[in-house]
Design an enzyme around this catalytic site. Structure first.
Site, PDB file in Angstrom:
ATOM      1  N   GLY A 190      13.659 129.305  55.325  1.00  0.00           N
ATOM      2  CA  GLY A 190      13.376 130.055  56.537  1.00  0.00           C
ATOM      3  C   GLY A 190      14.657 130.546  57.203  1.00  0.00           C
ATOM      4  O   GLY A 190      15.686 130.661  56.550  1.00  0.00           O
TER       5      GLY A 190
ATOM      6  N   LEU B 219      15.201 133.525  58.114  1.00  0.00           N
ATOM      7  CA  LEU B 219      15.472 134.628  57.190  1.00  0.00           C
ATOM      8  C   LEU B 219      16.426 135.657  57.800  1.00  0.00           C
ATOM      9  O   LEU B 219      16.291 136.027  58.961  1.00  0.00           O
ATOM     10  CB  LEU B 219      14.163 135.318  56.795  1.00  0.00           C
ATOM     11  CG  LEU B 219      13.112 134.419  56.132  1.00  0.00           C
ATOM     12  CD1 LEU B 219      11.886 135.253  55.743  1.00  0.00           C
ATOM     13  CD2 LEU B 219      13.664 133.695  54.910  1.00  0.00           C
TER      14      LEU B 219
ATOM     15  N   HIS C 104      18.365 137.135  52.685  1.00  0.00           N
ATOM     16  CA  HIS C 104      17.059 136.740  52.110  1.00  0.00           C
ATOM     17  C   HIS C 104      16.202 137.990  51.831  1.00  0.00           C
ATOM     18  O   HIS C 104      15.511 138.060  50.814  1.00  0.00           O
ATOM     19  CB  HIS C 104      16.266 135.874  53.105  1.00  0.00           C
ATOM     20  CG  HIS C 104      16.872 134.547  53.394  1.00  0.00           C
ATOM     21  ND1 HIS C 104      17.406 134.224  54.617  1.00  0.00           N
ATOM     22  CD2 HIS C 104      17.012 133.436  52.625  1.00  0.00           C
ATOM     23  CE1 HIS C 104      17.842 132.978  54.593  1.00  0.00           C
ATOM     24  NE2 HIS C 104      17.624 132.476  53.400  1.00  0.00           N
TER      25      HIS C 104
ATOM     26  N   GLN D 222      17.491 117.462  50.788  1.00  0.00           N
ATOM     27  CA  GLN D 222      18.775 118.040  50.400  1.00  0.00           C
ATOM     28  C   GLN D 222      19.811 118.025  51.524  1.00  0.00           C
ATOM     29  O   GLN D 222      20.905 118.552  51.363  1.00  0.00           O
ATOM     30  CB  GLN D 222      18.592 119.460  49.859  1.00  0.00           C
ATOM     31  CG  GLN D 222      18.224 120.518  50.883  1.00  0.00           C
ATOM     32  CD  GLN D 222      17.888 121.849  50.228  1.00  0.00           C
ATOM     33  OE1 GLN D 222      16.817 122.019  49.646  1.00  0.00           O
ATOM     34  NE2 GLN D 222      18.787 122.813  50.307  1.00  0.00           N
TER      35      GLN D 222
ATOM     36  N   GLY E 146      20.075 133.516  45.699  1.00  0.00           N
ATOM     37  CA  GLY E 146      21.308 134.221  46.053  1.00  0.00           C
ATOM     38  C   GLY E 146      22.511 133.603  45.358  1.00  0.00           C
ATOM     39  O   GLY E 146      22.562 132.395  45.126  1.00  0.00           O
TER      40      GLY E 146
ATOM     41  N   SER F 252      24.514 133.942  56.335  1.00  0.00           N
ATOM     42  CA  SER F 252      24.049 132.568  56.201  1.00  0.00           C
ATOM     43  C   SER F 252      23.232 132.209  57.426  1.00  0.00           C
ATOM     44  O   SER F 252      23.554 132.657  58.540  1.00  0.00           O
ATOM     45  CB  SER F 252      25.256 131.620  56.106  1.00  0.00           C
ATOM     46  OG  SER F 252      24.849 130.287  56.355  1.00  0.00           O
TER      47      SER F 252
HETATM   48  O1  PAF Z   1      19.009 127.936  49.037  1.00  0.00           O
HETATM   49  C1  PAF Z   1      18.121 127.418  49.749  1.00  0.00           C
HETATM   50  O2  PAF Z   1      17.704 127.951  50.785  1.00  0.00           O
HETATM   51  C2  PAF Z   1      17.545 126.059  49.348  1.00  0.00           C
HETATM   52  O3  PAF Z   1      18.519 125.254  48.776  1.00  0.00           O
HETATM   53  C3  PAF Z   1      16.307 126.181  48.448  1.00  0.00           C
HETATM   54  C4  PAF Z   1      16.647 126.816  47.112  1.00  0.00           C
HETATM   55  C5  PAF Z   1      15.228 126.987  49.142  1.00  0.00           C
HETATM   56  C6  PAF Z   1      15.738 124.780  48.159  1.00  0.00           C
HETATM   57  O4  PAF Z   1      15.374 124.133  49.316  1.00  0.00           O
END
Ligand code: PAF
Length: 271
Positions: free
Chosen positions: A22, A24, A28, A52, A138, A176
């Site tokens: 999200g 965005l 994106h 993550q 990306g 970003s």
């Molecule tokens: O690049 C990202 O936004 C994230 O690492 C992803 C690939 C959506 C996985 O959560």
């Protein structure tokens, strides 16, 4: 999601997935537009993946802009948004981790323990639910792209993984979702990343082959920005991400830099 994808596949349609967390931005949207043109059915996933994040503060502060994101997905022709909740993704008893050896050890992997296992685990789940024919990522997250490409091949997922170029602001800062956290002064100094990449490129194109010299010159650019703290700056083989001492084949320079509490990454080809 799985039932919808099964229906779409049964109708003989080609599915593209753009995985996102999200918040965005134009970067994106360029992935979404590219994916739209490649497939009959476009899914954008929006899931801020707790697995993550190596720091709770980063997870809490991650921008969540659902209203704007869903409007942008609709404007850019998404057929579905897959936005599961964290308990739906990781219910009690969830015990599986997808881990790609080797590629995740250096660069960001060295500084963000568990990060890439979190990424591969969630992407494997997103692939399982959406069953896309192709998925678009990306190149700003170059290491992530390489790891996901490896995972997809190793696990015979039969999905085409496509990496698309980094989109930049007019002054060169890589787009970003984290840029919104920068103060005006940090935003101005964040240009040191692009300038360091440019310095490295200038030396390489001038014939410099010694990676140490290129790295030192690029690091000096970052160190010249008083608000910046260099986390790492590395020149690696563009394919297997092994650190290089001489420029001989396709190479990539990658770096992570802190501006205050915000960590930014960037990379570019070095030839
Ligand atoms: O690049 C990202 O936004 C994230 O690492 C992803 C690939 C959506 C996985 O959560």
């Amino acid at each position: 999601m799985h039932a919808l994808s099964a229906q779409v596949r049964e109708a003989g349609k080609r599915i593209a997935l753009v995985p996102t967390m999200g918040a965005l931005h134009a970067g994106h949207l360029s992935l979404i537009d590219y994916a739209r043109a490649q497939a009959d059915f476009l899914v954008v996933s929006i899931f801020v993946n707790p697995l993550q994040f190596d720091r709770d503060a980063d997870l809490d502060a991650y921008p969540r802009t659902w209203e704007a994101d869903s409007a942008l997905c609709a404007e850019h022709g998404a057929d579905a948004i897959y936005a599961p909740t964290a308990p739906a993704m990781y219910p009690g008893g969830f015990a599986t981790k997808v881990s790609v050896a080797g590629l995740g050890q250096g660069l960001c992997g060295e500084h963000r323990p568990g990060h890439f296992d979190g990424v591969t685990t969630v992407v494997a789940k997103l692939f399982g639910a959406v069953t896309p024919h192709l998925a678009v990522f990306g190149q700003k997250d170059y290491q992530q792209l390489k790891i996901i490409t490896r995972m997809t091949a190793d696990l015979d997922m039969g999905i085409e993984v496509i990496g698309r170029p980094t989109l930049r602001e007019a002054d060169g800062l890589a787009m970003s979702s984290r840029n919104v956290h920068l103060s005006a002064d940090e935003r101005a100094q964040a240009l040191c990343l692009r300038r360091a990449l440019d310095k490295a490129q200038e030396l390489a194109q001038g014939g410099e082959r010694e990676v140490q010299k290129i790295k030192s010159a690029a690091a000096q650019v970052v160190e010249g920005a008083s608000l910046a703290r260099l986390e790492y700056l590395e020149v690696v083989d563009a394919d297997n991400l092994a650190p290089l001492t001489r420029l001989e084949g396709p190479a990539r320079m990658a770096m992570a830099v802190w501006l205050g509490a915000t960590r930014l990454i960037d990379n570019d080809a070095l030839n």
